[in-house]
Motif scaffolding. Structure first.
Motif, mmCIF file in Angstrom:
data_model
loop_
_atom_site.group_PDB
_atom_site.id
_atom_site.type_symbol
_atom_site.label_atom_id
_atom_site.label_comp_id
_atom_site.label_asym_id
_atom_site.label_seq_id
_atom_site.Cartn_x
_atom_site.Cartn_y
_atom_site.Cartn_z
ATOM 1 N N GLN A 14 76.268 12.395 4.306
ATOM 2 C CA GLN A 14 75.729 11.098 4.734
ATOM 3 C C GLN A 14 76.443 10.555 5.969
ATOM 4 N N LYS A 15 77.754 10.853 6.068
ATOM 5 C CA LYS A 15 78.541 10.333 7.186
ATOM 6 C C LYS A 15 77.956 10.823 8.521
ATOM 7 N N PHE A 16 77.669 12.135 8.580
ATOM 8 C CA PHE A 16 77.148 12.686 9.829
ATOM 9 C C PHE A 16 75.705 12.268 10.053
ATOM 10 N N GLU A 17 74.993 12.041 8.943
ATOM 11 C CA GLU A 17 73.604 11.606 9.066
ATOM 12 C C GLU A 17 73.535 10.265 9.798
ATOM 13 N N LYS A 18 74.516 9.409 9.516
ATOM 14 C CA LYS A 18 74.544 8.072 10.144
ATOM 15 C C LYS A 18 74.596 8.188 11.662
ATOM 16 N N LYS A 19 75.328 9.190 12.144
ATOM 17 C CA LYS A 19 75.448 9.396 13.592
ATOM 18 C C LYS A 19 74.066 9.680 14.194
ATOM 19 N N LEU A 20 73.305 10.535 13.508
ATOM 20 C CA LEU A 20 71.977 10.871 14.026
ATOM 21 C C LEU A 20 71.022 9.677 13.940
ATOM 22 N N MET A 103 62.078 17.541 14.791
ATOM 23 C CA MET A 103 62.498 17.730 13.399
ATOM 24 C C MET A 103 63.190 16.463 12.910
ATOM 25 N N SER A 104 63.060 16.197 11.624
ATOM 26 C CA SER A 104 63.694 15.005 11.055
ATOM 27 C C SER A 104 65.185 15.280 10.821
ATOM 28 N N THR A 105 65.943 14.196 10.673
ATOM 29 C CA THR A 105 67.376 14.321 10.378
ATOM 30 C C THR A 105 67.590 15.121 9.084
ATOM 31 N N GLN A 106 66.720 14.905 8.097
ATOM 32 C CA GLN A 106 66.871 15.604 6.809
ATOM 33 C C GLN A 106 66.654 17.113 6.988
ATOM 34 N N MET A 107 65.659 17.458 7.817
ATOM 35 C CA MET A 107 65.412 18.890 8.065
ATOM 36 C C MET A 107 66.635 19.516 8.739
ATOM 37 N N LEU A 108 67.227 18.763 9.635
ATOM 38 C CA LEU A 108 68.401 19.288 10.353
ATOM 39 C C LEU A 108 69.583 19.455 9.400
ATOM 40 N N GLN A 109 69.719 18.500 8.482
ATOM 41 C CA GLN A 109 70.770 18.640 7.458
ATOM 42 C C GLN A 109 70.567 19.943 6.681
ATOM 43 N N TYR A 110 69.312 20.187 6.333
ATOM 44 C CA TYR A 110 68.988 21.367 5.525
ATOM 45 C C TYR A 110 69.284 22.660 6.301
ATOM 46 N N ILE A 111 68.939 22.643 7.590
ATOM 47 C CA ILE A 111 69.183 23.846 8.411
ATOM 48 C C ILE A 111 70.682 24.168 8.464
#
Ligand SMILES: C[S@@+](CC[C@H](N)C(=O)[O-])C[C@H]1O[C@@H](n2cnc3c(N)ncnc32)[C@H](O)[C@@H]1O
Length: 278
Positions: A14-20, A103-111
């Motif tokens: 979640q921490k890195f997601e916030k950056k995106l 691509m969405s942030t969630q897709m990038l997390q998954y990749i």
């Protein structure tokens, strides 16, 4: 102990997601609402699974800029409609097709947290057609990949990516944007260990699209990862070139299987990872 580790891991994601999310908010201020540039010629495809899209029934909502919850809010506020009227004043309405070119942030997390190996040090990732830069920022914050290159043919998109890189003080030795047609940069393709190709159908005609796949087959080196958000069987079959590509790729399993539990796999079923055989 196990629950604690799970929570820690979730927090880290979640921490890195916030950056995106911060980046996407800045992008919203600098690109048009539909995130399509005036200098672009975006044309609905005539083959493949998006051939039902037309300029009338399709609405571009960029998934990197607006997640599902925000799209619902936009609809509630009347800023976005899910339907279009096929006959004025009638109740004969049809649902619009929402399409995202990022691509969405969630897709990038998954990749980066499930599909690819955790350690990408000394590797180079290439995003073909990097557009607003979503994949590049994902690579930058979600992985330790050493070199991140986006090749994009639209100059306005390149300028936007440069603006974000500067604003967020990213290390320009690590992340680079190249304004070019990818087919003129075989050198970059040949040096990349991971190549990401989001669906290109709206941006190139059928002939160019076919040429691009022959070009990738010739230039992506053996052992590299290819990430796509549609199955290669579907893409190549719709272009009528599947037979020519037999044996080129092997679909592979995710590398960070232990992280799969943090994701609803159903949401990522269009993401595919392949290994290049030859
Ligand atoms: C679907 S968008 C992908 C955006 C980004 N990769 C992502 O996944 O978030 C495709 C992009 O590819 C670019 N593009 C299409 N053909 C290209 C080519 N031959 N060389 C470089 N860029 C290209 C388009 O301008 C467009 O911005």
């Amino acid at each position: 102990m196990c629950v604690f580790t799970d929570l820690e891991k979730k927090k880290k994601l979640q921490k890195f997601e916030k950056k995106l999310v911060k980046i996407s908010k800045v992008l919203r201020e600098i690109v048009p609402f539909e995130a399509e540039m005036q200098t672009e010629n975006i044309v609905p495809p005539t083959v493949g699974d998006q051939a039902d899209c037309t300029k009338i029934n399709t609405c571009h909502v960029d998934e990197f800029l607006y997640d599902d919850k925000e799209v619902d809010e936009l609809v509630q506020k009347g800023k976005l409609s899910r339907f279009y009227c096929v006959e004025c004043n009638s109740r004969n309405c049809k649902e619009l097709i929402f399409i995202s070119h990022s691509m969405s942030t969630q897709m990038l997390q998954y990749i980066f947290n499930v599909l690819l190996p955790k350690d990408l040090e000394n590797k180079q990732i290439l995003d073909v057609g990097s557009r607003l830069g979503a994949v590049l920022y994902g690579a930058y914050y979600f992985s330790n990949v050493s070199t991140i290159i986006g090749v994009e043919m639209n100059k306005e998109c390149c300028d936007i990516q440069e603006t974000i890189i500067k604003k967020f003080a990213m290390d320009t030795n690590r992340i680079k944007i190249v304004h070019s047609d990818i087919m003129k940069r075989s050198d970059i393709v040949q040096c990349s260990n991971i190549v990401v190709i989001n669906v290109l159908d709206f941006f190139v005609d059928i002939e160019k699209h076919k040429e691009m796949w022959y070009f990738f087959k010739k230039n992506i080196k053996c052992g590299s990862y290819l990430i796509t958000n549609r199955s290669m069987v579907d893409t190549l079959t719709s272009l009528g070139i599947f037979e020519d590509m037999l044996d080129w790729l092997t679909i592979c399993k995710c590398s960070q299987f232990e992280n799969e539990i943090y994701f609803d796999i159903e949401d990522y079923k269009d993401l595919h990872v392949y290994i290049v055989n030859k």
